[in-house]
Design a protein around this motif. Structure first.
Motif, PDB file in Angstrom:
ATOM      1  N   LEU A  27       0.817  -1.220   0.000  1.00 11.14           N
ATOM      2  CA  LEU A  27       0.000   0.000   0.000  1.00 11.14           C
ATOM      3  C   LEU A  27       0.849   1.268   0.000  1.00 11.14           C
ATOM      4  N   ALA A  28       1.976   1.222   0.656  1.00 11.28           N
ATOM      5  CA  ALA A  28       2.820   2.420   0.736  1.00 11.28           C
ATOM      6  C   ALA A  28       3.282   2.875  -0.638  1.00 11.28           C
ATOM      7  N   GLU A  29       3.453   1.952  -1.544  1.00 13.20           N
ATOM      8  CA  GLU A  29       3.969   2.284  -2.871  1.00 13.20           C
ATOM      9  C   GLU A  29       2.913   2.158  -3.961  1.00 13.20           C
ATOM     10  N   ILE A  30       1.640   2.253  -3.589  1.00 10.59           N
ATOM     11  CA  ILE A  30       0.570   2.097  -4.567  1.00 10.59           C
ATOM     12  C   ILE A  30       0.530   3.308  -5.507  1.00 10.59           C
ATOM     13  N   ASP A  31       0.184   3.074  -6.754  1.00 14.19           N
ATOM     14  CA  ASP A  31       0.148   4.112  -7.782  1.00 14.19           C
ATOM     15  C   ASP A  31      -1.025   5.057  -7.538  1.00 14.19           C
ATOM     16  N   ARG A  32      -0.707   6.293  -7.180  1.00 14.30           N
ATOM     17  CA  ARG A  32      -1.746   7.288  -6.876  1.00 14.30           C
ATOM     18  C   ARG A  32      -2.651   7.575  -8.067  1.00 14.30           C
ATOM     19  N   SER A  33      -2.136   7.482  -9.275  1.00 17.91           N
ATOM     20  CA  SER A  33      -2.966   7.764 -10.447  1.00 17.91           C
ATOM     21  C   SER A  33      -3.981   6.659 -10.709  1.00 17.91           C
ATOM     22  N   GLN A  34      -3.676   5.437 -10.301  1.00 13.01           N
ATOM     23  CA  GLN A  34      -4.580   4.305 -10.497  1.00 13.01           C
ATOM     24  C   GLN A  34      -5.476   4.043  -9.290  1.00 13.01           C
ATOM     25  N   PHE A  35      -4.999   4.394  -8.098  1.00 11.36           N
ATOM     26  CA  PHE A  35      -5.708   4.097  -6.851  1.00 11.36           C
ATOM     27  C   PHE A  35      -5.715   5.323  -5.934  1.00 11.36           C
ATOM     28  N   PRO A  36      -6.359   6.416  -6.353  1.00 13.52           N
ATOM     29  CA  PRO A  36      -6.300   7.645  -5.542  1.00 13.52           C
ATOM     30  C   PRO A  36      -6.952   7.515  -4.170  1.00 13.52           C
ATOM     31  N   MET A  37      -7.990   6.721  -4.036  1.00 10.83           N
ATOM     32  CA  MET A  37      -8.645   6.571  -2.736  1.00 10.83           C
ATOM     33  C   MET A  37      -7.735   5.797  -1.778  1.00 10.83           C
ATOM     34  N   LEU A  38      -7.238   4.652  -2.211  1.00 14.42           N
ATOM     35  CA  LEU A  38      -6.362   3.847  -1.364  1.00 14.42           C
ATOM     36  C   LEU A  38      -5.035   4.554  -1.089  1.00 14.42           C
ATOM     37  N   ALA A  39      -4.552   5.306  -2.062  1.00 14.61           N
ATOM     38  CA  ALA A  39      -3.301   6.039  -1.867  1.00 14.61           C
ATOM     39  C   ALA A  39      -3.457   7.136  -0.820  1.00 14.61           C
ATOM     40  N   GLY A  40      -4.694   7.544  -0.569  1.00 12.36           N
ATOM     41  CA  GLY A  40      -4.945   8.571   0.422  1.00 12.36           C
ATOM     42  C   GLY A  40      -4.997   8.072   1.850  1.00 12.36           C
ATOM     43  N   VAL A  41      -4.971   6.758   2.033  1.00 14.25           N
ATOM     44  CA  VAL A  41      -4.998   6.205   3.390  1.00 14.25           C
ATOM     45  C   VAL A  41      -3.669   6.511   4.072  1.00 14.25           C
ATOM     46  N   CYS A  42      -3.768   7.070   5.264  1.00  5.96           N
ATOM     47  CA  CYS A  42      -2.571   7.448   6.027  1.00  5.96           C
ATOM     48  C   CYS A  42      -2.390   6.488   7.202  1.00  5.96           C
ATOM     49  N   PRO A  43      -1.226   5.882   7.348  1.00  6.25           N
ATOM     50  CA  PRO A  43      -1.017   4.932   8.440  1.00  6.25           C
ATOM     51  C   PRO A  43      -0.855   5.606   9.803  1.00  6.25           C
ATOM     52  N   PHE A  44      -0.651   6.915   9.820  1.00 10.68           N
ATOM     53  CA  PHE A  44      -0.367   7.618  11.062  1.00 10.68           C
ATOM     54  C   PHE A  44      -1.523   8.483  11.556  1.00 10.68           C
ATOM     55  N   ALA A  45      -2.619   8.480  10.815  1.00 11.42           N
ATOM     56  CA  ALA A  45      -3.790   9.284  11.180  1.00 11.42           C
ATOM     57  C   ALA A  45      -5.033   8.561  10.668  1.00 11.42           C
ATOM     58  N   ASP A  46      -6.188   9.075  11.019  1.00 10.62           N
ATOM     59  CA  ASP A  46      -7.436   8.485  10.548  1.00 10.62           C
ATOM     60  C   ASP A  46      -7.757   8.979   9.146  1.00 10.62           C
ATOM     61  N   THR A  47      -8.274   8.073   8.323  1.00  9.15           N
ATOM     62  CA  THR A  47      -8.739   8.406   6.983  1.00  9.15           C
ATOM     63  C   THR A  47     -10.202   7.999   6.925  1.00  9.15           C
ATOM     64  N   VAL A  48     -11.062   8.911   6.482  1.00  6.48           N
ATOM     65  CA  VAL A  48     -12.503   8.693   6.512  1.00  6.48           C
ATOM     66  C   VAL A  48     -13.068   8.781   5.096  1.00  6.48           C
ATOM     67  N   PHE A  49     -13.933   7.826   4.755  1.00  6.42           N
ATOM     68  CA  PHE A  49     -14.598   7.823   3.463  1.00  6.42           C
ATOM     69  C   PHE A  49     -16.096   7.993   3.672  1.00  6.42           C
ATOM     70  N   ASN A  50     -16.698   8.929   2.939  1.00  6.47           N
ATOM     71  CA  ASN A  50     -18.137   9.158   3.040  1.00  6.47           C
ATOM     72  C   ASN A  50     -18.888   8.351   1.977  1.00  6.47           C
ATOM     73  N   THR A  51     -20.204   8.425   1.995  1.00  8.34           N
ATOM     74  CA  THR A  51     -21.007   7.590   1.095  1.00  8.34           C
ATOM     75  C   THR A  51     -20.795   7.927  -0.376  1.00  8.34           C
ATOM     76  N   TRP A  52     -20.401   9.137  -0.700  1.00  3.76           N
ATOM     77  CA  TRP A  52     -20.105   9.485  -2.086  1.00  3.76           C
ATOM     78  C   TRP A  52     -18.795   8.845  -2.545  1.00  3.76           C
TER      79      TRP A  52
END
Length: 96
Positions: A27-52
């Motif tokens: 996950l740390a090296e995931i391609d941001r252009s292909q996986f922008p949602m997963l690339a936004g997950v931060c291991p040091f803080a909370d990451t929240v996804f809404n229904t949209w």
């Protein structure tokens, strides 16, 4: 380890998962252009996804190569379904 939860906007935890997300190269090296949602997950803080955002997150999980996946992928899918069952629910990736 990143824990997984569904929370109501009030902060109440509605569901959790026994499977967390290990923060490693998959996950740390995931391609941001292909996986922008997963690339936004931060291991040091909370990451929240809404229904949209949940449909985009699930679509990325569906395209995720097996080598980058694991039991956490099905756990996130299940939590997304739980979040979609009601209003004001969010999927949380709870970092350290």
């Amino acid at each position: 380890m990143i824990n997984l939860q569904v929370r109501h906007e009030s902060g109440t935890v509605l569901a959790g998962s026994g499977h967390g997300v290990a923060w490693d190269e998959s996950l740390a090296e995931i391609d941001r252009s292909q996986f922008p949602m997963l690339a936004g997950v931060c291991p040091f803080a909370d990451t929240v996804f809404n229904t949209w955002q949940l449909p985009m997150l699930v679509e990325e999980l569906d395209r995720l190569p097996a080598a980058r996946g694991g039991p956490w992928v099905d756990a996130v899918r299940a939590l997304c379904r739980t979040a979609e069952e009601g209003s004001h629910r969010y999927v949380w990736f709870v970092g350290d």
